[in-house]
Design a protein around this motif. Structure first.
Motif, PDB file in Angstrom:
ATOM      1  N   PHE A 146       0.826  -1.215   0.000  1.00 28.29           N
ATOM      2  CA  PHE A 146       0.000   0.000   0.000  1.00 28.29           C
ATOM      3  C   PHE A 146       0.861   1.266   0.000  1.00 28.29           C
ATOM      4  CE2 PHE A 146      -3.454  -2.490   2.573  1.00 28.29           C
ATOM      5  CZ  PHE A 146      -3.798  -3.182   1.424  1.00 28.29           C
ATOM      6  N   ARG A 147       2.104   1.153   0.369  1.00 23.98           N
ATOM      7  CA  ARG A 147       3.053   2.285   0.394  1.00 23.98           C
ATOM      8  C   ARG A 147       2.483   3.490   1.135  1.00 23.98           C
ATOM      9  NH1 ARG A 147       6.883   0.676  -3.142  1.00 23.98           N
ATOM     10  NH2 ARG A 147       6.151  -0.897  -4.618  1.00 23.98           N
ATOM     11  N   GLY A 148       1.893   3.281   2.253  1.00 21.82           N
ATOM     12  CA  GLY A 148       1.421   4.377   3.096  1.00 21.82           C
ATOM     13  C   GLY A 148       0.093   4.970   2.644  1.00 21.82           C
ATOM     14  N   ASP A 149      -0.446   4.447   1.569  1.00 22.11           N
ATOM     15  CA  ASP A 149      -1.705   4.998   1.070  1.00 22.11           C
ATOM     16  C   ASP A 149      -2.842   4.051   1.460  1.00 22.11           C
ATOM     17  OD1 ASP A 149      -3.738   6.198  -0.227  1.00 22.11           O
ATOM     18  OD2 ASP A 149      -3.091   5.624  -2.257  1.00 22.11           O
ATOM     19  N   VAL A 150      -3.398   4.274   2.655  1.00 17.85           N
ATOM     20  CA  VAL A 150      -4.429   3.375   3.147  1.00 17.85           C
ATOM     21  C   VAL A 150      -5.767   4.104   3.180  1.00 17.85           C
ATOM     22  CG1 VAL A 150      -5.152   1.900   5.064  1.00 17.85           C
ATOM     23  CG2 VAL A 150      -2.726   2.178   4.550  1.00 17.85           C
ATOM     24  N   ILE A 188       1.999  -2.722  13.604  1.00 19.30           N
ATOM     25  CA  ILE A 188       2.384  -2.692  12.189  1.00 19.30           C
ATOM     26  C   ILE A 188       1.595  -1.595  11.448  1.00 19.30           C
ATOM     27  CG2 ILE A 188       2.406  -4.003  10.036  1.00 19.30           C
ATOM     28  CD1 ILE A 188       3.046  -6.472  11.568  1.00 19.30           C
ATOM     29  N   MET A 189       0.322  -1.430  11.831  1.00 19.22           N
ATOM     30  CA  MET A 189      -0.466  -0.388  11.167  1.00 19.22           C
ATOM     31  C   MET A 189       0.026   0.996  11.549  1.00 19.22           C
ATOM     32  SD  MET A 189      -4.325  -1.830  10.669  1.00 19.22           S
ATOM     33  CE  MET A 189      -4.838  -1.675  12.327  1.00 19.22           C
ATOM     34  N   LEU A 190       0.467   1.132  12.795  1.00 21.30           N
ATOM     35  CA  LEU A 190       1.021   2.418  13.238  1.00 21.30           C
ATOM     36  C   LEU A 190       2.274   2.751  12.445  1.00 21.30           C
ATOM     37  CD1 LEU A 190       1.124   4.699  15.571  1.00 21.30           C
ATOM     38  CD2 LEU A 190       2.796   3.183  16.631  1.00 21.30           C
ATOM     39  N   VAL A 191       3.177   1.768  12.423  1.00 22.46           N
ATOM     40  CA  VAL A 191       4.446   1.995  11.743  1.00 22.46           C
ATOM     41  C   VAL A 191       4.216   2.032  10.223  1.00 22.46           C
ATOM     42  CG1 VAL A 191       6.737   1.013  11.328  1.00 22.46           C
ATOM     43  CG2 VAL A 191       5.739   0.945  13.609  1.00 22.46           C
ATOM     44  N   GLY A 192       3.216   1.300   9.741  1.00 24.35           N
ATOM     45  CA  GLY A 192       2.960   1.184   8.317  1.00 24.35           C
ATOM     46  C   GLY A 192       2.246   2.378   7.711  1.00 24.35           C
ATOM     47  N   GLY A 193       2.129   3.455   8.454  1.00 28.63           N
ATOM     48  CA  GLY A 193       1.628   4.701   7.893  1.00 28.63           C
ATOM     49  C   GLY A 193       0.122   4.804   7.822  1.00 28.63           C
ATOM     50  N   LEU A 194      -0.561   4.066   8.650  1.00 23.17           N
ATOM     51  CA  LEU A 194      -2.013   4.199   8.681  1.00 23.17           C
ATOM     52  C   LEU A 194      -2.348   5.631   9.089  1.00 23.17           C
ATOM     53  CD1 LEU A 194      -4.418   2.141   8.371  1.00 23.17           C
ATOM     54  CD2 LEU A 194      -4.533   2.164  10.858  1.00 23.17           C
ATOM     55  N   PRO A 195      -3.277   6.304   8.347  1.00 30.26           N
ATOM     56  CA  PRO A 195      -3.577   7.702   8.691  1.00 30.26           C
ATOM     57  C   PRO A 195      -3.976   7.845  10.162  1.00 30.26           C
ATOM     58  CG  PRO A 195      -4.604   7.099   6.621  1.00 30.26           C
ATOM     59  CD  PRO A 195      -3.993   5.859   7.157  1.00 30.26           C
TER      60      PRO A 195
ATOM     61  N   SER B   5       4.629  10.272   9.418  1.00 28.12           N
ATOM     62  CA  SER B   5       6.022  10.035   9.036  1.00 28.12           C
ATOM     63  C   SER B   5       6.545   8.784   9.727  1.00 28.12           C
ATOM     64  CB  SER B   5       6.883  11.241   9.412  1.00 28.12           C
ATOM     65  OG  SER B   5       7.775  10.900  10.452  1.00 28.12           O
ATOM     66  N   PRO B   6       7.183   7.906   8.981  1.00 32.33           N
ATOM     67  CA  PRO B   6       7.668   6.635   9.559  1.00 32.33           C
ATOM     68  C   PRO B   6       8.588   6.878  10.739  1.00 32.33           C
ATOM     69  CG  PRO B   6       7.910   6.638   7.179  1.00 32.33           C
ATOM     70  CD  PRO B   6       7.513   8.012   7.551  1.00 32.33           C
ATOM     71  N   ARG B   7       9.383   7.921  10.655  1.00 32.59           N
ATOM     72  CA  ARG B   7      10.330   8.200  11.720  1.00 32.59           C
ATOM     73  C   ARG B   7       9.600   8.503  13.037  1.00 32.59           C
ATOM     74  NH1 ARG B   7      15.392   8.556  11.190  1.00 32.59           N
ATOM     75  NH2 ARG B   7      16.626   9.461  12.903  1.00 32.59           N
ATOM     76  N   LEU B   8       8.558   9.359  12.931  1.00 34.50           N
ATOM     77  CA  LEU B   8       7.764   9.703  14.115  1.00 34.50           C
ATOM     78  C   LEU B   8       7.052   8.462  14.658  1.00 34.50           C
ATOM     79  CD1 LEU B   8       6.535  11.881  16.023  1.00 34.50           C
ATOM     80  CD2 LEU B   8       4.618  11.979  14.429  1.00 34.50           C
ATOM     81  N   ARG B   9       6.496   7.677  13.732  1.00 32.31           N
ATOM     82  CA  ARG B   9       5.764   6.483  14.167  1.00 32.31           C
ATOM     83  C   ARG B   9       6.701   5.509  14.897  1.00 32.31           C
ATOM     84  NH1 ARG B   9       0.849   5.870  11.241  1.00 32.31           N
ATOM     85  NH2 ARG B   9      -0.164   7.890  11.434  1.00 32.31           N
ATOM     86  N   MET B  10       7.902   5.338  14.368  1.00 31.61           N
ATOM     87  CA  MET B  10       8.867   4.454  15.038  1.00 31.61           C
ATOM     88  C   MET B  10       9.240   5.006  16.410  1.00 31.61           C
ATOM     89  SD  MET B  10       9.457   1.658  13.483  1.00 31.61           S
ATOM     90  CE  MET B  10      10.829   1.056  14.446  1.00 31.61           C
ATOM     91  N   SER B  11       9.342   6.352  16.487  1.00 27.19           N
ATOM     92  CA  SER B  11       9.683   6.948  17.780  1.00 27.19           C
ATOM     93  C   SER B  11       8.574   6.690  18.804  1.00 27.19           C
ATOM     94  CB  SER B  11       9.898   8.453  17.639  1.00 27.19           C
ATOM     95  OG  SER B  11      10.929   8.671  16.709  1.00 27.19           O
ATOM     96  N   ILE B  12       7.312   6.854  18.330  1.00 30.76           N
ATOM     97  CA  ILE B  12       6.190   6.591  19.235  1.00 30.76           C
ATOM     98  C   ILE B  12       6.266   5.152  19.747  1.00 30.76           C
ATOM     99  CG2 ILE B  12       3.670   6.324  19.363  1.00 30.76           C
ATOM    100  CD1 ILE B  12       3.492   8.631  17.296  1.00 30.76           C
ATOM    101  N   LEU B  13       6.506   4.218  18.806  1.00 24.40           N
ATOM    102  CA  LEU B  13       6.608   2.811  19.196  1.00 24.40           C
ATOM    103  C   LEU B  13       7.721   2.611  20.222  1.00 24.40           C
ATOM    104  CD1 LEU B  13       5.742  -0.145  18.762  1.00 24.40           C
ATOM    105  CD2 LEU B  13       7.378  -0.271  16.878  1.00 24.40           C
ATOM    106  N   GLY B  14       8.857   3.260  19.948  1.00 26.25           N
ATOM    107  CA  GLY B  14       9.995   3.130  20.863  1.00 26.25           C
ATOM    108  C   GLY B  14       9.665   3.637  22.243  1.00 26.25           C
ATOM    109  N   VAL B  15       8.986   4.800  22.285  1.00 24.44           N
ATOM    110  CA  VAL B  15       8.636   5.376  23.591  1.00 24.44           C
ATOM    111  C   VAL B  15       7.672   4.438  24.341  1.00 24.44           C
ATOM    112  CG1 VAL B  15       7.375   7.263  24.703  1.00 24.44           C
ATOM    113  CG2 VAL B  15       9.070   7.759  22.918  1.00 24.44           C
TER     114      VAL B  15
END
Lengths: 381, 651
Positions: A146-150, A188-195, B5-15
């Motif tokens: 999905f490349r961040g486009d969900v 995974i959804m958090l990291v995977g760019g889910l809006p 942003s993936p970077r922010l999301r990873m940071s949230i996960l880390g925290v």
């Protein structure tokens, strides 16, 4: 053609190739894994040998065998390029889902009121453990596609993919594993760019769902008791409280330096139920004290940090999502399992990965770490 | 900011993950460092069970160091009734147990076992003793075939032994299993090392007498074994063991020889008198009596006898209702009362000591003040006549002769003169009447000596029992001779005579003399933990012009024309001069209560003997005879022909 092909293969392994996977093994991750695995085998043995003098060694042998098989799985999962696994994600998902269907059929065997196991001679297989890894693979695959486009349609697809194994596991029923799958999916959804708006909505729905579930007839009484025991520690009618009390006493009994290996009286005399699996942490804490228990937590934390770091340096988003999933699997299993033993999380039976006795969990955990190592080793390719 | 942003999301996960681990560590610190001591105590309690073994109780010695209460071990076979319910062939099991016991020297009937098992008073939770003192063979058999005897257990227990049988049982009391209610309220004592002598549900405690009042000393320190158990409560080992320690020994003032003589003489005399007629023709019931022997120098109790008596061992093993009823009616008297401390009697003429002391010390009379005794004394308007016993006329009587011949008229006169005052009551109180003596035995009575105000109050409170609340001169006249408005316990009577004998010191009577170390010898002074010092509860002022005439009067009682002379015929009073007073208290429709209170030897009194016998006649012919028999032991004089006559002098 032939010489060229040979030279190409040779160049891959050549010392001069700076991208060669074997040059990028993570020694910290492997070190933590080995240390925790050894600690796990010792803890399982100490929790199962009995008060003696005829010490039982069957758990010791079994767990060692699982570690060896798990080490093989780890090597396998790290050697085959994870991007090739990409294509196999649905196959694994399909196989584990089929096993989850079969385990609630008459083929599965029932232990303690839950149909979670296949009996294979002296061993049992718990398909829910393997489904964690396959769900990570499939969700990572989908989100990387999905490349961040969900949009809402894709979100439904993601949720449906996650909901199927979760629903099947609830049929067993196994609340703990379901919650771990939920944590993996959310991560995974958090990291995977889910809006963000979807995440907010899902969080609210999740919270409402949990509260609703606790007050609905969906949960058996014992499940509700277990979930709420840590909130109402004075409810003496609650049988789950006994476990929590015993485990906290055993942990406290460890004190600073612990009672010493094989010398934890609560552990030795078997006061904490399921102390080789769900309550394995009490065995570690009683025998090795806060020094040993916090060292274990530190190793766990260091392992999680390495996975988190590898997720960030991964070459592609599929690798990142895989690592995020494995991180969720480890971190939330540890938090739930250790938190339960210390009375700050609900009582749900899930293993402390690498430490608890159990073949399926151990092999899954080591295979997951193999995948992470895989992603790390191939970050330059 | 790009929230996806993936970077922010990873940071949230880390925290979040870091937060989880910090929370775990914080909780770990709380449990293992902050709460560890409290929780570890719970953990220890969880995995250990305390198994207590009763320690032998302390022994009891008499004043001369003779063991009067000892211990021995007994093999006891018990049945757990809760376990028995689970046994399939219950009747078969009991029949087999009876066979084993009978075949191995401890014969028992099945019906006896069933009777014990149906005892509703016994604690349901504890194994019920079925047979005690069984042979070693029984135990060998039961242990060899243990699986054939479910619910049956056996143990070696320390039990009390009484080398002198039932002698002094009223003083010694008995022991028995603690009740659940007592267990809750009984405060444990500590042994000489400061270790608490804790109680368990099957503890044996003193239930009467010295066993009860000195429970804290006599109880041994239980052996405490901390047994480690696994989660199914199965024993897996011993964590610690503290062996049982015997309780403190105690030594009494009681002289067992005197005690034996007191009990025997009392019972023999009652038996002789029972059914015979006293001088006025009334048949003597002679159902009961008691004797007190005190040491006037410190209040030590040398002997306390009460008849009829019972065997406390019957209570120790459990008594049937039938037997209990029997003991409540032995020749019309209850055997369950120690009359020496709880019996309450009109003291009759023995009280003249007090009346004389009141009159002399208040200057109403001196040693020579005399009146003419024509056998009758008249008071009031209309005239009320009070006579001497048998309307005897004694002629000119002063206080000395009044005591010796027991002229009632003389004392009626004194009572009349002291009417309107509380001089007699005050003197009685000074001699220790009208209140408990404080003896170290349970269930003591207080007696009473009424005053005008008290009689009024009583009448107001109990109009049926005391219809007339007014105080008449007649009341004071009767009080002067120890009748109607006064009752005393034999112990109080003895104590009053002890106070007179020692010159005026009123002691709290004491049965126990010394507390000794466990397993002591009475000869080694270092074994003495503490000596119970005499306690003075009051004094009577007895200057020579008060004490002299009374002593002379009392000395005359046991010889010549004295009212007690007949009881001391043949007793060598040159060697051991006895000073005393007879008393005969009238009881409506029954034979008289016979009393005798005395001390000796006259010049340096070491013993006080007081005897009171119900429905037995004149003072001398019953109580006087008993006292004489006791003095024979005290003064080491051979038994003579006395003790068989049924008629003595009237008071």
């Amino acid at each position: 053609m032939l010489p060229q092909s040979i030279s190409s293969r040779a160049s891959k392994l050549s010392r001069r190739d700076p991208t060669a996977p074997l040059r990028h093994i993570d020694p910290v991750l492997i070190g933590c894994t080995v240390a925790l695995s050894i600690l796990g085998v010792i803890a399982v043995y100490s929790a199962t040998r009995g008060p003696g003098p005829d010490y039982s060694k069957s758990y010791l042998y079994k767990q060692t065998i699982f570690m060896v098989i798990g080490a093989g799985a780890m090597v396998f999962c790290s050697v085959v390029d994870y991007r090739k696994l990409h294509d196999w994600a649905w196959v694994f998902y399909g196989i584990t889902t089929a096993l989850l269907v079969l385990v609630v059929s008459p083929l599965g065997s029932e232990v303690n009121g839950a149909k979670s196991w296949f009996s294979l001679g002296p061993f049992q297989m718990q398909p829910a453990e393997f489904s964690k890894l396959s769900l990570i693979g499939v969700l990572a695959f989908l989100l990387s596609e999905f490349r961040g486009d969900v949009d809402i349609r894709r979100l439904v697809a993601l949720l449906a993919t996650a909901a199927l194994p979760m629903a099947l596991i609830m049929l067993q029923p196994d609340l703990g594993e379901t919650l771990i799958l939920l944590a993996i999916t959310m991560t995974i959804m958090l990291v995977g760019g889910l809006p963000t708006k979807y995440i907010a909505v899902l969080t609210i729905v999740g919270l409402v769902g949990v509260v609703g579930a606790l007050n609905s007839p969906l949960l058996a009484d014992y499940q509700r008791d277990r979930l709420t025991a840590f909130v109402n520690p004075s409810d003496t009618s609650n049988a789950a409280l006994y476990n929590i009390e015993q485990s906290q006493q055993a942990i406290a009994n460890g004190g600073i330096t612990g009672q010493g290996l094989f010398d934890g009286p609560q552990t030795k005399l078997g006061f904490v139920p399921e102390q080789q699996t769900d309550f394995i942490f009490t065995a570690v804490a009683e025998q090795f004290g806060i020094i040993g228990a916090s060292t274990m937590l530190f190793l766990y934390g260091l392992l999680c940090y390495r996975i988190w770091r590898i997720a960030q340096v991964a070459k592609d988003s599929f690798g990142t999502y895989l690592c995020a999933g494995v991180l969720a699997m480890f971190a939330f299993s540890a938090f739930e399992n250790v938190g339960m033993a210390m009375g700050i999380m609900p009582v749900t039976g899930i293993p402390l990965l690498l430490i608890s006795a159990g073949g399926s969990a151990t092999i899954t955990a080591l295979a997951g770490l193999g995948l992470v190592l895989n992603v790390y080793m191939r970050r330059f390719q | 900011m790009d929230t996806s942003s993936p970077r922010l999301r990873m940071s949230i996960l880390g925290v979040v993950v870091l937060g989880c681990f910090l929370a775990l560590f914080a909780r770990l610190w709380y449990l293992q460092v902050m709460e560890a001591p409290a929780l570890a105590v719970q953990a220890t309690a969880n995995r250990t069970r305390t198994v207590a073994t009763e320690a032998p109780r302390g022994r009891i010695f008499d004043a001369k160091g003779r063991v009067i209460v000892d211990n021995r071990t007994s093999l006891i076979v018990s049945i757990d009734r809760n376990e028995l319910k689970k046994v399939k062939n219950r009747d078969d099991l009991i029949a087999r147990l009876a066979d084993v016991l009978t075949a191995n020297g401890a014969p028992i009937k099945i019906s006896t076992i069933e009777k014990r098992l149906s005892d509703k008073k016994a604690d349901q939770l504890q194994a019920l003793p079925i047979a005690s003192d069984v042979t070693d063979e029984v135990i060998h058999h039961l242990s060899e075939y243990a699986e054939d005897f479910p619910a049956v257990s056996y143990e070696r227990k320390t039990v009390r032994v009484y080398p002198y049988g039932t002698i002094a049982s009223n003083i010694l009391g008995y022991t028995g299993r603690i009740t659940a209610e007592t267990l809750k309220r009984l405060e444990p004592g500590t042994d000489p090392d400061g270790v608490e002598k804790s109680y368990q549900p099957d503890s044996i405690i003193g239930l009467a007498g010295v066993e009860s009042t000195y429970e804290k000393e006599l109880r041994g320190t239980p052996g405490i074994e901390l047994v480690q158990v696994d989660f199914k409560n199965r024993p897996v080992g011993t964590e610690s063991y503290q062996p049982p320690k015997s309780g403190n020994d105690i030594q009494l003032h009681i002289d067992i020889e005197v005690q034996i003589r007191a009990e025997q003489a009392l019972v023999e005399r009652l038996n002789v008198l029972r059914g015979t007629a006293q001088r006025d023709g009334t048949i003597r019931g002679a159902p009961a009596g008691s004797v007190v022997v005190l040491d006037p120098r410190d209040g030590g109790v040398v002997a306390l006898a009460s008849a009829p008596s019972y065997d406390p061992q019957e209570f120790a093993v459990g008594i049937t209702q039938e037997r209990y009823n029997q003991l409540q009616d032995v020749n019309g008297a209850s055997a369950l009362i120690d009359r020496s401390i709880t019996g309450q009697y009109a003291p009759g003429s023995t009280f003249k000591l007090v009346t004389a002391a009141a009159a002399l010390s208040n200057g109403l009379i001196d040693g020579n003040s005399s009146i003419y005794d024509d056998g009758v004394y008249r008071v009031g308007n209309p005239v009320q006549e009070f006579t001497n016993a048998g309307k005897e006329k004694y002629g000119n009587v002063n206080v000395v002769r009044g005591l010796t011949v027991s002229s009632d008229v003389y004392f009626y006169w004194l009572g009349d003169r002291m009417d309107g005052t509380t001089l007699i009551q005050d003197a009685a109180t000074a001699f220790g009447f009208d209140k408990r003596t404080g003896i170290d035995l349970p269930n003591e009575s207080a007696g009473y000596v009424l005053t005008k105000a008290e009689k009024k109050a009583l009448s107001k409170k109990y109009p049926d029992a005391y219809p007339n609340g007014d105080w008449y001169t007649g009341d004071n006249v009767q009080l002067a001779v120890g009748q109607n408005v006064i009752v005393v316990t034999p112990l109080q009577l003895a104590r009053a005579y002890a106070a007179f004998a020692n010159g005026g010191t009123v002691y709290q009577p004491h049965v126990v003399w010394k507390i000794l170390r466990p397993n002591s010898t009475t000869t080694d002074p270092s074994d003495v933990l503490r000596v119970l010092e005499p306690v003075v509860t009051g004094t009577v002022t007895l200057p020579p012009d008060v004490r002299g005439p009374i002593a002379s009067g009392l000395e005359g009682v046991t010889s010549g024309s004295g009212t007690g002379a007949s009881a001391f015929v043949g007793f060598d009073q040159q060697a051991f001069r006895i000073v005393g007073k007879t008393g005969t208290a009238q009881v409506d429709g029954k034979a008289d209560t016979s009393l005798f209170a005395s001390y000796g030897p006259a010049l340096s009194p070491k013993w006080v003997v007081a005897a009171v016998m119900e429905e037995s006649g004149f003072g001398s012919e019953a109580s006087g005879e008993v006292a004489r028999r006791i003095y024979e032991v005290i003064a080491n004089q051979a038994l003579t022909g006395a003790g068989t006559a049924t008629n003595g002098s009237m008071d």
